[in-house]
Enzyme design. Structure first.
Site, PDB file in Angstrom:
ATOM      1  N   PHE A   1      16.383  -7.575  61.115  1.00 23.21           N
ATOM      2  CA  PHE A   1      15.538  -7.576  62.312  1.00 23.21           C
ATOM      3  C   PHE A   1      15.537  -8.984  62.878  1.00 23.21           C
ATOM      4  O   PHE A   1      15.041  -9.915  62.244  1.00 23.21           O
ATOM      5  CB  PHE A   1      14.098  -7.127  62.042  1.00 23.21           C
ATOM      6  CG  PHE A   1      13.288  -7.107  63.316  1.00 23.21           C
ATOM      7  CD1 PHE A   1      13.302  -5.994  64.153  1.00 23.21           C
ATOM      8  CD2 PHE A   1      12.573  -8.219  63.721  1.00 23.21           C
ATOM      9  CE1 PHE A   1      12.616  -6.002  65.362  1.00 23.21           C
ATOM     10  CE2 PHE A   1      11.880  -8.233  64.932  1.00 23.21           C
ATOM     11  CZ  PHE A   1      11.898  -7.119  65.751  1.00 23.21           C
TER      12      PHE A   1
ATOM     13  N   ASP B   1      17.396 -17.068  59.848  1.00 24.04           N
ATOM     14  CA  ASP B   1      16.277 -16.630  60.673  1.00 24.04           C
ATOM     15  C   ASP B   1      15.016 -16.682  59.815  1.00 24.04           C
ATOM     16  O   ASP B   1      14.740 -15.773  59.034  1.00 24.04           O
ATOM     17  CB  ASP B   1      16.531 -15.213  61.206  1.00 24.04           C
ATOM     18  CG  ASP B   1      15.390 -14.728  62.117  1.00 24.04           C
ATOM     19  OD1 ASP B   1      14.304 -15.354  62.106  1.00 24.04           O
ATOM     20  OD2 ASP B   1      15.588 -13.716  62.806  1.00 24.04           O
TER      21      ASP B   1
ATOM     22  N   LYS C   1       7.067 -17.393  65.537  1.00 25.35           N
ATOM     23  CA  LYS C   1       5.808 -16.855  65.020  1.00 25.35           C
ATOM     24  C   LYS C   1       4.778 -17.926  64.676  1.00 25.35           C
ATOM     25  O   LYS C   1       4.100 -18.422  65.565  1.00 25.35           O
ATOM     26  CB  LYS C   1       6.098 -15.920  63.847  1.00 25.35           C
ATOM     27  CG  LYS C   1       6.843 -14.656  64.317  1.00 25.35           C
ATOM     28  CD  LYS C   1       6.709 -13.470  63.413  1.00 25.35           C
ATOM     29  CE  LYS C   1       7.119 -12.191  64.119  1.00 25.35           C
ATOM     30  NZ  LYS C   1       8.465 -11.728  63.875  1.00 25.35           N
TER      31      LYS C   1
HETATM   32  C1  LIG Z   1       9.501 -11.317  64.763  1.00 33.56           C
HETATM   33  C2  LIG Z   1      10.878 -11.685  64.429  1.00 33.56           C
HETATM   34  C3  LIG Z   1      11.806 -12.014  65.425  1.00 33.56           C
HETATM   35  C4  LIG Z   1      11.513 -11.876  66.897  1.00 33.56           C
HETATM   36  O1  LIG Z   1      10.429 -12.651  67.321  1.00 33.56           O
HETATM   37  P1  LIG Z   1       9.699 -12.329  68.728  1.00 33.56           P
HETATM   38  O2  LIG Z   1       8.773 -13.483  68.905  1.00 33.56           O
HETATM   39  O3  LIG Z   1       8.981 -11.024  68.540  1.00 33.56           O
HETATM   40  O4  LIG Z   1      10.764 -12.246  69.751  1.00 33.56           O
HETATM   41  C5  LIG Z   1      13.066 -12.430  65.027  1.00 33.56           C
HETATM   42  N1  LIG Z   1      13.394 -12.523  63.732  1.00 33.56           N
HETATM   43  C6  LIG Z   1      12.537 -12.209  62.747  1.00 33.56           C
HETATM   44  C7  LIG Z   1      12.946 -12.342  61.319  1.00 33.56           C
HETATM   45  C8  LIG Z   1      11.252 -11.764  63.054  1.00 33.56           C
HETATM   46  O5  LIG Z   1      10.413 -11.402  62.092  1.00 33.56           O
END
Ligand SMILES: *Cc1c(COP(=O)(O)O)cnc(C)c1O
Length: 404
Positions: free
Chosen positions: A145, A230, A259
């Site tokens: 994700f 990520d 985040k």
């Molecule tokens: C939440 C998330 C994203 C995307 O972040 P947004 O601020 O919602 O665009 C990307 N990678 C990971 C691992 C995430 O948990």
């Protein structure tokens, strides 16, 4: 309770009526919050065990973050990157130092940080590695994700996230998560990056086998491929370390952050890397109107400062032990598996008992908010300011829900 005296049902109905149904929220309508606790419009209190998918690592309205935001609101909120503002350099330097990197590139949302990472990796591939024009590929993992843009959903393996949003962006190769042999086999001369979550959050807090991340690092170095981690959900204290990669002593080439970087106040994301990689971007080649704005920088600098003492990372590690011990005791008593690190847990509920959604609804009735993901899995990611007693409370309520 006298149901029709409550404001909640009408507010839930209106929220459903006037929005696209791209979420299926729990029927709670929150109006205020502090630390690890939320209060709804009828005055009921809930322990927040989701923390905005880790956007609220420091809890709701952390006094230092709120103070930084207030001070900045009174002085300067936006300049665009056409001008330099006085919060910018400190933020970039301090975040780069936290990451052990030369520099950062600030954006707003997580998806934008991922897009930035993809663009930087491709450009690096063409300009530095020497990949023929248009041939760059990036290896990603099954169950990933990374956000919701058209390019990012192109390499999602979740049919719900991907179906009907094509035509898809090419240039991605998907391999099983946690399988180093498969990853190595997928790399060819045109591979510019391996893009991975060091722990897969949305997939259900899936921790890769020991040695996987250090193996990815080794393979990437050997094959002249960038390791792009990520850490948007796993980073900034969530797992009991500053970054989830720290658990294997691994430094990726690019960190993707988001985040919690915004302190639960404003969206702030960033890519951190060294000059030989991030330095490939020249003026006009990438940007964002709001990226690195003064308010974002003021809040995020304070986030970085909160993390430099190590206090939150320690809390997450220590309290995480408590949480995981409590949850492991429920295996065989409604749970079939518990995964995770620090104050981050993915729980598989016995599917014969109930779905994850049902469990979250029952938890809500008991004053604990959590989020289901994929069928019978629920995810717990409380703010790192949660106390031992509050953790025990959450586990007790979960035990009660599972016991029916
Ligand atoms: C939440 C998330 C994203 C995307 O972040 P947004 O601020 O919602 O665009 C990307 N990678 C990971 C691992 C995430 O948990």
């Amino acid at each position: 309770m006298v149901e029709d005296m409550l404001r909640t049902p009408a507010a839930v109905r209106d929220a459903e009526r006037f929005t696209a149904h791209n979420y299926h929220p729990l029927p709670v309508v929150v109006s205020s919050a502090e630390g690890a606790w939320l209060t709804d419009i009828d005055g009921r209190r809930y322990l927040d065990c989701l923390a905005g998918y880790s956007a609220l690592n420091f809890g709701h309205r952390h006094p230092r973050l709120i103070a930084a935001a207030h001070a900045q609101l009174d002085r300067l909120t936006l300049t665009s990157r056409a001008f330099i503002h006085d919060q910018f350099a400190d933020f970039c330097r301090e975040l780069a130092e936290l990451c052990g990197k030369d520099m950062v590139l600030p954006m707003n949302t997580g998806a934008e940080a991922v897009e930035t990472g993809i663009k930087v990796a491709r450009k690096w591939g063409y300009r530095v590695k020497g990949v023929p024009a248009g041939q760059a590929n990036i290896v990603v993992a099954e169950g990933n994700f990374h956000g919701r843009t058209t390019t990012i959903v192109s390499f999602s393996t979740d049919d719900e996230a991907r179906a009907d949003f094509g035509p898809y962006t090419s240039g991605f190769t998907v391999v099983p998560y946690g399988d180093l042999t498969a990853l190595e086999a997928a790399i060819d001369d045109n591979t510019v990056a391996v893009l991975l979550e060091p722990i897969q959050g949305e997939q259900g807090v899936v921790v890769p086998p020991e040695g996987y991340l250090s193996g990815v690092r080794r393979v990437c170095t050997e094959r002249n491929v960038l390791f792009v981690a990520d850490e948007i959900q796993s980073g900034l204290g969530r797992t009991g370390a500053t970054f989830a990669c720290d658990h294997e002593g691994v430094a990726p080439d690019l960190y993707l952050l988001g985040k919690a970087l915004g302190g639960g106040i404003v969206p702030v994301s960033a890519v951190a890397g060294n000059a030989d990689v991030l330095g490939v971007l020249q003026p006009g080649q990438h940007g964002s109107t709001f990226g690195g704005n003064p308010l974002a920088c003021a809040v995020a600098t304070e986030v970085v400062r909160l993390l430099t003492t190590g206090e939150f990372q320690r809390r997450s590690a220590e309290l995480g032990e408590r949480l995981h011990a409590g949850l492991r005791a429920l295996i065989g008593r409604g749970l079939v598996a518990v995964r995770g690190r620090g104050l981050w847990a993915g729980l598989d509920i016995d599917p014969a008992l109930m779905t994850g959604r049902q469990a979250c609804e029952l938890l809500m009735e008991r004053g604990v908010l959590a989020k289901d993901t994929h069928g019978s899995t629920i995810r717990l990611a409380p703010p790192l300011v949660i106390t031992v007693d509050e953790i025990d409370h959450a586990v007790t309520q979960l035990a009660a829900v599972l016991a029916g």
